[in-house]
Write a protein that holds these residues in place. Structure first.
Motif, PDB file in Angstrom:
ATOM      1  N   ASN A   1      35.642  38.183  43.448  1.00  0.00           N
ATOM      2  CA  ASN A   1      35.393  39.609  43.618  1.00  0.00           C
ATOM      3  C   ASN A   1      35.596  40.270  42.251  1.00  0.00           C
ATOM      4  O   ASN A   1      35.958  39.597  41.279  1.00  0.00           O
ATOM      5  CB  ASN A   1      36.287  40.209  44.708  1.00  0.00           C
ATOM      6  CG  ASN A   1      37.766  40.102  44.386  1.00  0.00           C
ATOM      7  OD1 ASN A   1      38.196  40.218  43.236  1.00  0.00           O
ATOM      8  ND2 ASN A   1      38.569  39.871  45.423  1.00  0.00           N
ATOM      9  N   GLU A   2      35.388  41.583  42.172  1.00  0.00           N
ATOM     10  CA  GLU A   2      35.438  42.254  40.871  1.00  0.00           C
ATOM     11  C   GLU A   2      36.819  42.143  40.209  1.00  0.00           C
ATOM     12  O   GLU A   2      36.910  41.914  39.004  1.00  0.00           O
ATOM     13  CB  GLU A   2      35.029  43.724  41.019  1.00  0.00           C
ATOM     14  CG  GLU A   2      33.548  43.911  41.314  1.00  0.00           C
ATOM     15  CD  GLU A   2      32.628  43.214  40.315  1.00  0.00           C
ATOM     16  OE1 GLU A   2      32.844  43.352  39.088  1.00  0.00           O
ATOM     17  OE2 GLU A   2      31.695  42.511  40.755  1.00  0.00           O
ATOM     18  N   LYS A   3      37.866  42.288  40.986  1.00  0.00           N
ATOM     19  CA  LYS A   3      39.220  42.202  40.438  1.00  0.00           C
ATOM     20  C   LYS A   3      39.488  40.789  39.905  1.00  0.00           C
ATOM     21  O   LYS A   3      40.081  40.611  38.828  1.00  0.00           O
ATOM     22  CB  LYS A   3      40.234  42.583  41.519  1.00  0.00           C
ATOM     23  CG  LYS A   3      41.651  42.663  41.038  1.00  0.00           C
ATOM     24  CD  LYS A   3      42.570  43.130  42.163  1.00  0.00           C
ATOM     25  CE  LYS A   3      44.019  43.133  41.701  1.00  0.00           C
ATOM     26  NZ  LYS A   3      44.933  43.474  42.789  1.00  0.00           N
ATOM     27  N   GLN A   4      39.043  39.795  40.663  1.00  0.00           N
ATOM     28  CA  GLN A   4      39.235  38.404  40.246  1.00  0.00           C
ATOM     29  C   GLN A   4      38.419  38.091  39.000  1.00  0.00           C
ATOM     30  O   GLN A   4      38.865  37.337  38.135  1.00  0.00           O
ATOM     31  CB  GLN A   4      38.858  37.463  41.386  1.00  0.00           C
ATOM     32  CG  GLN A   4      39.818  37.504  42.551  1.00  0.00           C
ATOM     33  CD  GLN A   4      39.274  36.785  43.773  1.00  0.00           C
ATOM     34  OE1 GLN A   4      38.061  36.709  43.995  1.00  0.00           O
ATOM     35  NE2 GLN A   4      40.184  36.259  44.598  1.00  0.00           N
ATOM     36  N   LYS A   5      37.224  38.684  38.896  1.00  0.00           N
ATOM     37  CA  LYS A   5      36.401  38.459  37.701  1.00  0.00           C
ATOM     38  C   LYS A   5      37.109  38.962  36.449  1.00  0.00           C
ATOM     39  O   LYS A   5      37.074  38.302  35.409  1.00  0.00           O
ATOM     40  CB  LYS A   5      35.041  39.146  37.843  1.00  0.00           C
ATOM     41  CG  LYS A   5      34.095  38.420  38.759  1.00  0.00           C
ATOM     42  CD  LYS A   5      32.775  39.133  38.851  1.00  0.00           C
ATOM     43  CE  LYS A   5      31.886  38.425  39.873  1.00  0.00           C
ATOM     44  NZ  LYS A   5      30.565  39.008  39.984  1.00  0.00           N
TER      45      LYS A   5
END
Length: 152
Positions: A123-127
């Motif tokens: 997800n965006e946070k993980q990216k």
């Protein structure tokens, strides 16, 4: 007599310590060989579904890297087996070293492809976390907080 008992006790103690050391080294071979997998899943906080996808990506990557490493090692063995071969010419040397160089390029492409696939399941946070981890690893230290650097 006392000297023999002391030596026997010391010998038994050293044997036990060696056994413990061997057990600690050999007990978890998967973790010792491939710690990045567990580190990545823990740092990024993958869900169960992401962990399943990541495991498949990781298996494919591992197979590809082993194939490339095996081929590179075979070429290097061939190259160094020619040290004393007087009929070994410069064009053969250039050919083999060129192939080794191509395998090195293929390795870098595989690593890039691996992290691109990992990024796609994030997800965006993980990216953002993944990008910080990668830049930290490249610079041998953590990246400062904030937006990622601009892409060129």
């Amino acid at each position: 007599m006392k000297k023999n008992i002391l030596l026997t006790v010391l010998l038994v103690f050293l044997m036990v310590m060696n056994a413990v050391l061997l057990f600690l080294i050999l007990d978890k071979p998967d973790e010792k060989r491939r710690p990045p997998r567990k580190f990545i899943t823990a740092e990024l906080g993958f869900s169960e579904a992401q962990q399943i996808e990541f495991a498949e990506i990781d298996r494919e990557h591992h197979r590809a890297m082993r194939r490339l490493d095996r081929h590179s090692r075979d070429l290097k063995e061939l190259l160094f087996s020619k040290l004393d071969d007087t009929s070994f010419h410069q064009n053969e040397l250039d050919s083999i070293t060129g192939l080794i160089g191509q395998l090195s390029e293929d390795r870098e492409r595989e690593v890039f492809s691996y992290f691109r696939k990992v990024s796609k399941i994030c997800n965006e946070k993980q990216k953002l976390k993944l990008e910080r981890m990668l830049f930290g690893a490249l610079k041998h230290g953590p990246r400062p907080e904030g937006p990622p650097p601009p892409h060129r």
